[in-house]
Write a protein that holds these residues in place. Structure first.
Motif, PDB file in Angstrom:
ATOM      1  N   THR A  38       0.888  -1.073  -0.020  1.00 57.37           N
ATOM      2  CA  THR A  38       0.102   0.067   0.072  1.00 57.37           C
ATOM      3  C   THR A  38       0.852   1.355   0.025  1.00 57.37           C
ATOM      4  OG1 THR A  38       0.008  -0.009   2.438  1.00 57.37           O
ATOM      5  CG2 THR A  38      -1.922  -0.948   1.351  1.00 57.37           C
ATOM      6  N   VAL A  39       0.360   2.236  -0.443  1.00 56.40           N
ATOM      7  CA  VAL A  39       1.044   3.487  -0.615  1.00 56.40           C
ATOM      8  C   VAL A  39       0.947   4.107   0.826  1.00 56.40           C
ATOM      9  CG1 VAL A  39       1.213   5.876  -1.506  1.00 56.40           C
ATOM     10  CG2 VAL A  39       0.478   3.948  -2.981  1.00 56.40           C
ATOM     11  N   ARG A  40       1.985   4.412   1.495  1.00 58.33           N
ATOM     12  CA  ARG A  40       2.054   4.929   2.910  1.00 58.33           C
ATOM     13  C   ARG A  40       2.396   6.451   2.828  1.00 58.33           C
ATOM     14  NH1 ARG A  40       0.192   1.366   6.118  1.00 58.33           N
ATOM     15  NH2 ARG A  40       1.236  -0.455   6.273  1.00 58.33           N
ATOM     16  N   HIS A  41       3.119   6.806   1.882  1.00 57.79           N
ATOM     17  CA  HIS A  41       3.418   8.286   1.577  1.00 57.79           C
ATOM     18  C   HIS A  41       3.766   8.662   0.212  1.00 57.79           C
ATOM     19  CE1 HIS A  41       5.149  12.361   2.394  1.00 57.79           C
ATOM     20  NE2 HIS A  41       5.974  12.065   1.536  1.00 57.79           N
ATOM     21  N   ALA A  42       3.183   9.464  -0.636  1.00 60.32           N
ATOM     22  CA  ALA A  42       3.494   9.820  -2.031  1.00 60.32           C
ATOM     23  C   ALA A  42       3.454  11.378  -1.824  1.00 60.32           C
ATOM     24  CB  ALA A  42       2.423   9.468  -2.909  1.00 60.32           C
ATOM     25  N   GLN A  43       4.229  12.257  -2.633  1.00 60.68           N
ATOM     26  CA  GLN A  43       4.441  13.503  -2.955  1.00 60.68           C
ATOM     27  C   GLN A  43       4.118  13.898  -4.380  1.00 60.68           C
ATOM     28  OE1 GLN A  43       8.338  14.623  -2.037  1.00 60.68           O
ATOM     29  NE2 GLN A  43       8.343  13.872  -0.027  1.00 60.68           N
ATOM     30  N   LEU A  44       3.022  14.828  -4.534  1.00 59.09           N
ATOM     31  CA  LEU A  44       2.632  14.976  -5.862  1.00 59.09           C
ATOM     32  C   LEU A  44       2.727  16.758  -6.070  1.00 59.09           C
ATOM     33  CD1 LEU A  44       0.800  12.368  -5.095  1.00 59.09           C
ATOM     34  CD2 LEU A  44      -0.253  12.640  -7.350  1.00 59.09           C
ATOM     35  N   GLY A  45       3.220  16.997  -7.198  1.00 56.77           N
ATOM     36  CA  GLY A  45       3.610  18.160  -7.483  1.00 56.77           C
ATOM     37  C   GLY A  45       2.479  18.913  -8.481  1.00 56.77           C
TER      38      GLY A  45
END
Length: 122
Positions: A38-45
């Motif tokens: 699972t995605v625990r942390h993502a950064q989107l700009g």
């Protein structure tokens, strides 16, 4: 240097990353997975802004149409709106002009969170 970062949680963060890319044009900077995938942390700009997200429960109640979680400044509101609509975003309010000179529109993402997009750049 950025100093404020909205943090959002999604029941399916991987689907949210895909949706935010296709509907709202955000770019993926980083995605960190947990041992279970699972995605625990993502950064989107978007431009010089950054949104952080991860997996978590859906909002307990559906936010009101004017309960914006994120405001994103874009150059061409009408083109951005069309992209979001075509990608399946729920349009809460189509493009409109404000009394302070901005052109905005409002949409919900796949988890029902409310995003506002416009030309206002404080």
């Amino acid at each position: 240097m950025r100093s404020i970062h909205p943090v959002l949680r999604y029941p399916d963060a991987r689907a949210a990353v895909d949706f935010l890319r296709s509907a709202f044009g955000l770019t993926v900077h980083e995605v960190h997975e947990g041992p279970d995938g699972t995605v625990r942390h993502a950064q989107l700009g978007c431009g010089d802004g950054l949104v952080l997200l991860g997996s978590g429960p859906a909002p307990a109640t559906r936010p009101a149409d004017d309960d914006y979680r994120v405001y994103v400044a874009v150059d061409d509101v009408d083109a951005h709106h069309e992209r979001a609509r075509t990608a399946g975003a729920e349009i809460v309010r189509p493009p409109f002009d404000t009394d302070y000179g901005s052109r905005d529109y409002v949409a919900r993402d796949l988890a029902g969170l409310v995003w506002s997009f416009g030309t206002y750049r404080p």
